[in-house]
Design a protein around this motif. Structure first.
Motif, PDB file in Angstrom:
ATOM      1  N   GLY A  29      21.600  55.894 -37.306  1.00 46.24           N
ATOM      2  CA  GLY A  29      22.422  55.005 -38.117  1.00 46.24           C
ATOM      3  C   GLY A  29      23.908  55.136 -37.810  1.00 46.24           C
ATOM      4  N   PHE A  30      24.628  54.031 -37.980  1.00 45.28           N
ATOM      5  CA  PHE A  30      26.080  54.013 -37.818  1.00 45.28           C
ATOM      6  C   PHE A  30      26.700  53.384 -39.057  1.00 45.28           C
ATOM      7  N   ARG A  31      27.758  54.001 -39.551  1.00 44.79           N
ATOM      8  CA  ARG A  31      28.609  53.362 -40.561  1.00 44.79           C
ATOM      9  C   ARG A  31      29.779  52.794 -39.785  1.00 44.79           C
ATOM     10  N   ILE A  32      29.824  51.497 -39.687  1.00 41.41           N
ATOM     11  CA  ILE A  32      30.642  50.795 -38.705  1.00 41.41           C
ATOM     12  C   ILE A  32      32.093  51.273 -38.648  1.00 41.41           C
ATOM     13  N   GLY A  33      32.781  51.317 -39.793  1.00 41.92           N
ATOM     14  CA  GLY A  33      34.209  51.605 -39.774  1.00 41.92           C
ATOM     15  C   GLY A  33      34.570  53.009 -40.191  1.00 41.92           C
ATOM     16  N   ILE A  34      33.623  53.943 -40.180  1.00 42.16           N
ATOM     17  CA  ILE A  34      33.889  55.306 -40.630  1.00 42.16           C
ATOM     18  C   ILE A  34      33.955  56.223 -39.412  1.00 42.16           C
ATOM     19  N   PRO A  35      35.147  56.643 -38.998  1.00 39.77           N
ATOM     20  CA  PRO A  35      35.263  57.446 -37.777  1.00 39.77           C
ATOM     21  C   PRO A  35      35.047  58.929 -37.987  1.00 39.77           C
ATOM     22  N   GLY A  36      35.154  59.416 -39.207  1.00 45.18           N
ATOM     23  CA  GLY A  36      35.087  60.860 -39.420  1.00 45.18           C
ATOM     24  C   GLY A  36      36.461  61.480 -39.242  1.00 45.18           C
ATOM     25  N   GLY A  37      36.506  62.792 -39.161  1.00 42.04           N
ATOM     26  CA  GLY A  37      37.774  63.515 -39.075  1.00 42.04           C
ATOM     27  C   GLY A  37      38.450  63.352 -37.721  1.00 42.04           C
ATOM     28  N   GLU A  48      52.975  65.886 -45.144  1.00 39.67           N
ATOM     29  CA  GLU A  48      52.031  64.817 -45.438  1.00 39.67           C
ATOM     30  C   GLU A  48      51.930  63.898 -44.225  1.00 39.67           C
ATOM     31  N   LEU A  49      50.735  63.316 -44.048  1.00 42.86           N
ATOM     32  CA  LEU A  49      50.518  62.377 -42.951  1.00 42.86           C
ATOM     33  C   LEU A  49      49.608  61.267 -43.452  1.00 42.86           C
ATOM     34  N   TYR A  50      50.006  60.037 -43.239  1.00 41.02           N
ATOM     35  CA  TYR A  50      49.205  58.891 -43.650  1.00 41.02           C
ATOM     36  C   TYR A  50      48.797  58.107 -42.412  1.00 41.02           C
ATOM     37  N   THR A  51      47.500  57.823 -42.302  1.00 41.31           N
ATOM     38  CA  THR A  51      47.009  57.012 -41.192  1.00 41.31           C
ATOM     39  C   THR A  51      46.149  55.897 -41.760  1.00 41.31           C
ATOM     40  N   PRO A  52      46.134  54.735 -41.111  1.00 43.10           N
ATOM     41  CA  PRO A  52      45.277  53.645 -41.599  1.00 43.10           C
ATOM     42  C   PRO A  52      43.808  53.996 -41.419  1.00 43.10           C
ATOM     43  N   ARG A 187      32.996  57.242 -32.742  1.00 45.35           N
ATOM     44  CA  ARG A 187      34.190  57.684 -33.462  1.00 45.35           C
ATOM     45  C   ARG A 187      35.446  57.455 -32.621  1.00 45.35           C
ATOM     46  N   GLN A 188      35.356  57.761 -31.323  1.00 45.40           N
ATOM     47  CA  GLN A 188      36.512  57.549 -30.460  1.00 45.40           C
ATOM     48  C   GLN A 188      36.893  56.068 -30.385  1.00 45.40           C
ATOM     49  N   ALA A 189      35.897  55.199 -30.381  1.00 39.88           N
ATOM     50  CA  ALA A 189      36.175  53.756 -30.335  1.00 39.88           C
ATOM     51  C   ALA A 189      36.901  53.306 -31.602  1.00 39.88           C
ATOM     52  N   VAL A 190      36.461  53.816 -32.757  1.00 45.23           N
ATOM     53  CA  VAL A 190      37.118  53.447 -34.016  1.00 45.23           C
ATOM     54  C   VAL A 190      38.554  53.960 -34.043  1.00 45.23           C
ATOM     55  N   LEU A 191      38.748  55.210 -33.643  1.00 42.63           N
ATOM     56  CA  LEU A 191      40.095  55.788 -33.652  1.00 42.63           C
ATOM     57  C   LEU A 191      41.022  55.072 -32.677  1.00 42.63           C
ATOM     58  N   THR A 200      40.733  46.739 -39.266  1.00 42.01           N
ATOM     59  CA  THR A 200      39.571  46.100 -39.914  1.00 42.01           C
ATOM     60  C   THR A 200      38.270  46.699 -39.383  1.00 42.01           C
ATOM     61  N   TYR A 201      38.188  47.008 -38.131  1.00 40.86           N
ATOM     62  CA  TYR A 201      37.001  47.500 -37.411  1.00 40.86           C
ATOM     63  C   TYR A 201      35.695  47.158 -38.142  1.00 40.86           C
ATOM     64  N   ASP A 202      35.231  45.959 -37.886  1.00 39.46           N
ATOM     65  CA  ASP A 202      34.040  45.446 -38.533  1.00 39.46           C
ATOM     66  C   ASP A 202      32.886  45.370 -37.532  1.00 39.46           C
TER      67      ASP A 202
END
Length: 288
Positions: A29-37, A48-52, A187-191, A200-202
């Motif tokens: 299974g893949f959760r499409i837009g969830i890249p992990g850490g 602090e660090l904020y990333t989309p 994960r690398q593709a999402v990041l 959006t990575y849908d």
């Protein structure tokens, strides 16, 4: 020896099965837009660090199939929904992928039968000239053990070998050496998309990147290495047993019972010595 590897070891020479006819299939299974850490380097002073982060949490199932000879056939993607969308079919897809719809996004008995036809079509080029059967290694999901699935496999000259329950992470090549890098490249593709501000990575984004993700994952050397590490090809009972020892839980040991301390029934009063008695007597004697 492991009964599973022993039975497989006995079946392969009897049926004259070669590595190009030994296949393993499984779903992941893949959760499409969830890249992990993700590890990032920041100045020491940064607190602090904020990333989309993509908000698309759509889950899909992908069925992959690989052979001991290092081959892979086109995948089947199971997508939750009722209508196909044109955006799911980017130009860089190889057009041999099969996209099926399911209300849940998971496989079922109907999809398993459709996959079996897909498997037969795409492995026909590897069929033995002597008509020897193919061996299909798979888990014991209910859709793989149904009467219709077993009969269809027999009609297609496919021998089914189900892995023992709860041991696919030890014996199944896809689990042992391929699904982890598969998730890594996703994960690398999402990041990479996030760094390009594609937050959006849908599903269309996933389909766009799927070909590259699979090319990075299913290299011939990676596939043959996974079969070897699982002890499936070349058959190695020792490899399977060693992995079983590594993953098996140690048998809990019972604590050694401690003896219960005993107390005397009645207290023992010290008895004065004779010398003390004599000394006392002397002190009490009257002086004449």
């Amino acid at each position: 020896h492991s009964p599973y590897t022993l039975s497989l070891h006995n079946a392969l020479p009897i049926c004259n099965i070669q590595p190009e006819s030994i296949w393993n299939m499984d779903e992941t299974g893949f959760r499409i837009g969830i890249p992990g850490g993700e590890r990032v380097i920041v100045p020491r002073a940064a607190t602090e660090l904020y990333t989309p982060n993509p908000e698309n949490r759509t889950s899909i199932t992908v069925i992959e199939t690989v052979s001991a000879a290092g081959k892979v056939i086109p995948p089947i993607l199971i997508i939750p929904g009722k209508v196909h969308m044109d955006s799911w079919y980017p130009e860089n897809l190889k057009s041999s992928e099969l996209i099926l719809l399911s209300e849940t996004g998971y496989s079922n008995s109907e999809i398993a039968l459709r996959w079996l036809q897909h498997f037969a079509e795409h492995t026909a080029q590897y069929d033995s000239r002597s008509g020897n059967p193919k061996v299909l290694l798979l888990d014991s999901h209910i859709s793989h053990t149904s009467e219709n699935f077993i009969i269809a496999a027999d009609e297609l000259n496919i021998i089914l070998f189900a892995f023992p329950s709860h041991l696919t992470q030890v014996l199944q090549p896809l689990d042992v050496g391929l699904f982890q890098p598969y998730k890594h490249w996703h994960r690398q593709a999402v990041l990479h998309a996030i760094r390009d501000m594609d937050v959006t990575y849908d599903l269309p984004s996933f389909m766009r990147d799927l070909t590259k993700i699979r090319d990075q994952t299913f290299k011939e050397s990676n596939i043959t290495s996974a079969f070897r590490k699982a002890g499936i090809w070349p058959i190695s009972c020792n490899t399977a047993l060693e992995k079983l020892r590594t993953y098996s839980q140690p048998t809990p040991t019972q604590p050694t019972p401690q003896p219960t301390p005993t107390l005397p029934i009645r207290p023992i009063t010290p008895k004065p010595s004779t010398r003390s008695e004599e000394h006392t007597s002397e002190l009490q004697s009257p002086v004449l």
